[in-house]
Design an enzyme around this catalytic site. Sequence first.
Site, PDB file in Angstrom:
ATOM      1  N   ASP A 263       0.872  -1.229   0.011  1.00  7.19           N
ATOM      2  CA  ASP A 263      -0.094   0.046  -0.017  1.00  7.19           C
ATOM      3  C   ASP A 263       0.866   1.246   0.020  1.00  7.19           C
ATOM      4  O   ASP A 263       1.956   1.291   0.496  1.00  7.19           O
ATOM      5  CB  ASP A 263      -0.887   0.108   1.222  1.00  7.19           C
ATOM      6  CG  ASP A 263      -1.966  -0.975   1.121  1.00  7.19           C
ATOM      7  OD1 ASP A 263      -2.488  -1.491   0.029  1.00  7.19           O
ATOM      8  OD2 ASP A 263      -2.870  -1.121   2.139  1.00  7.19           O
TER       9      ASP A 263
ATOM     10  N   LYS B 169      -3.813   2.628  -2.867  1.00  8.96           N
ATOM     11  CA  LYS B 169      -4.763   2.958  -1.399  1.00  8.96           C
ATOM     12  C   LYS B 169      -4.384   4.205  -0.618  1.00  8.96           C
ATOM     13  O   LYS B 169      -4.541   4.221   0.223  1.00  8.96           O
ATOM     14  CB  LYS B 169      -4.428   1.693  -0.612  1.00  8.96           C
ATOM     15  CG  LYS B 169      -4.914   0.459  -1.195  1.00  8.96           C
ATOM     16  CD  LYS B 169      -6.343   0.029  -1.123  1.00  8.96           C
ATOM     17  CE  LYS B 169      -6.835  -1.205  -1.755  1.00  8.96           C
ATOM     18  NZ  LYS B 169      -7.961  -1.590  -1.280  1.00  8.96           N
TER      19      LYS B 169
ATOM     20  N   MET C 183     -10.189   6.833   8.675  1.00 10.77           N
ATOM     21  CA  MET C 183     -10.334   7.355   7.300  1.00 10.77           C
ATOM     22  C   MET C 183     -11.232   8.519   7.099  1.00 10.77           C
ATOM     23  O   MET C 183     -11.591   8.835   5.752  1.00 10.77           O
ATOM     24  CB  MET C 183     -10.640   6.372   6.138  1.00 10.77           C
ATOM     25  CG  MET C 183      -9.758   5.124   6.219  1.00 10.77           C
ATOM     26  SD  MET C 183      -9.813   3.910   5.032  1.00 10.77           S
ATOM     27  CE  MET C 183     -11.107   2.739   5.973  1.00 10.77           C
TER      28      MET C 183
END
Lengths: 245, 245
Positions: free
Chosen positions: A35, A57, A169
């Site tokens: 990632d 990502k 997030m």
Amino acid sequence: LTGHAWLVGAGPGDPGLLTLAARDALQQADVVLYDALIGPEVLSFARPGAELVPVGKRAGAHSMPQEEINRLLVARTAEGRRVVRLKGGDPFVFGRGGEEALALRAAGLPFTVIPGVTSAVAVPAAAGIPVTHRGLATRFTVITAADRAGEVPADLPGPAAAGTLVILMGAAALPALVERLLAAGWDPDTPAASIASGTLPGQQVVTAPLAGIAPAAAALPTPLITVVGPVATLAEQLGPGRYGP
Amino acid sequence: LTGHAWLVGAGPGDPGLLTLAARDALQQADVVLYDALIGPEVLSFARPGAELVPVGKRAGAHSMPQEEINRLLVARTAEGRRVVRLKGGDPFVFGRGGEEALALRAAGLPFTVIPGVTSAVAVPAAAGIPVTHRGLATRFTVITAADRAGEVPADLPGPAAAGTLVILMGAAALPALVERLLAAGWDPDTPAASIASGTLPGQQVVTAPLAGIAPAAAALPTPLITVVGPVATLAEQLGPGRYGP
């Protein structure tokens, strides 16, 4: 040809929070699919000559679709390579590791899951916030501020049902999520903290009551982790600078 | 005399799930105060001559009261020793690490928190169960089956609010907790799994619908971790034996 895949959690960012098993997996890998948030110090455990493939990502940036990651993971393993799929935090906490495991399984390929230190717990800790604490929280709930379609989640638990709420997030969606939490019965004065670059040297923490956390966090770089609940008051006494290695 | 304390998560049991930072802290410690569930392989990272002090925390057995652990931790650190307080899983997930940190802080002693791989995520993973998975769970909630007074928790979230429910330290209290979950709106047919000795060679997993998980788990050794939610169905495809190192 005996390929094998490892689905590996790299932890929240600090290379010291890599597990011994993750380090061992990296050291013997032919291919590392990582990632974008994985740092160079973690990647440096890979052996010289290993193929290092970034698969995206990073929030907001172009990244490889999950189906393509699955395909690459299966293809490299089927070729007989030792493939590490290296993911931030834990592979099964919003890491889509389950989908990758199912793809390997469907292809009849052997794989191993190596859990990691989840950012949902370690990033609050790095800001001095225990997700559970006697008298303050006897449970915790981990959500994302928006789903993959950008929708703010519904059916939010109230404070008694949730315990400490950890929001991963969130940044763009945080204002709408806070509105929905207030509607779900959360007190606007509930202590909250948002943390950027948690466990890393550039870590930034802001604290505010729930009603004010979204504007307070707006200037922080993404991705954020936001903690909501009485435990957030402990940040003042227990952090920052009291986190290691 | 410059004492220092480290509050260290040892992970769920498998020594490979120790972090690099935890290993480093152990290797330089003068004193290690460890929970009863910490295995000999993990303790073997301590240097020869380090003082190893078991401080209990095995379910049902005699163990040192938390106040006494705090006192010992503060006293050894104040003497100028390098003290590692080694805890199963993560120190801030029901580990009372926050209380120990506050005790050190009140005594003006320096300390460092080293997060660990939490059993709440890694033990389900070791049974092939991701706590989040696309289409099955976009959040998760971690609770204990009973509080320190033995009371089953109230204000339980329903399935939509909770996402995957991970229940730690339940065994005796599991039947009463399941009753309360059914009353809170959980479908009796919700898939569930209970795991004993998760991540260790003696790992045992039982699966059953929620309404039947308590009797199914009754024969397992404690402590248990129980997972409730549609993700529990993945255990059949993704575990066991697909977990590493």
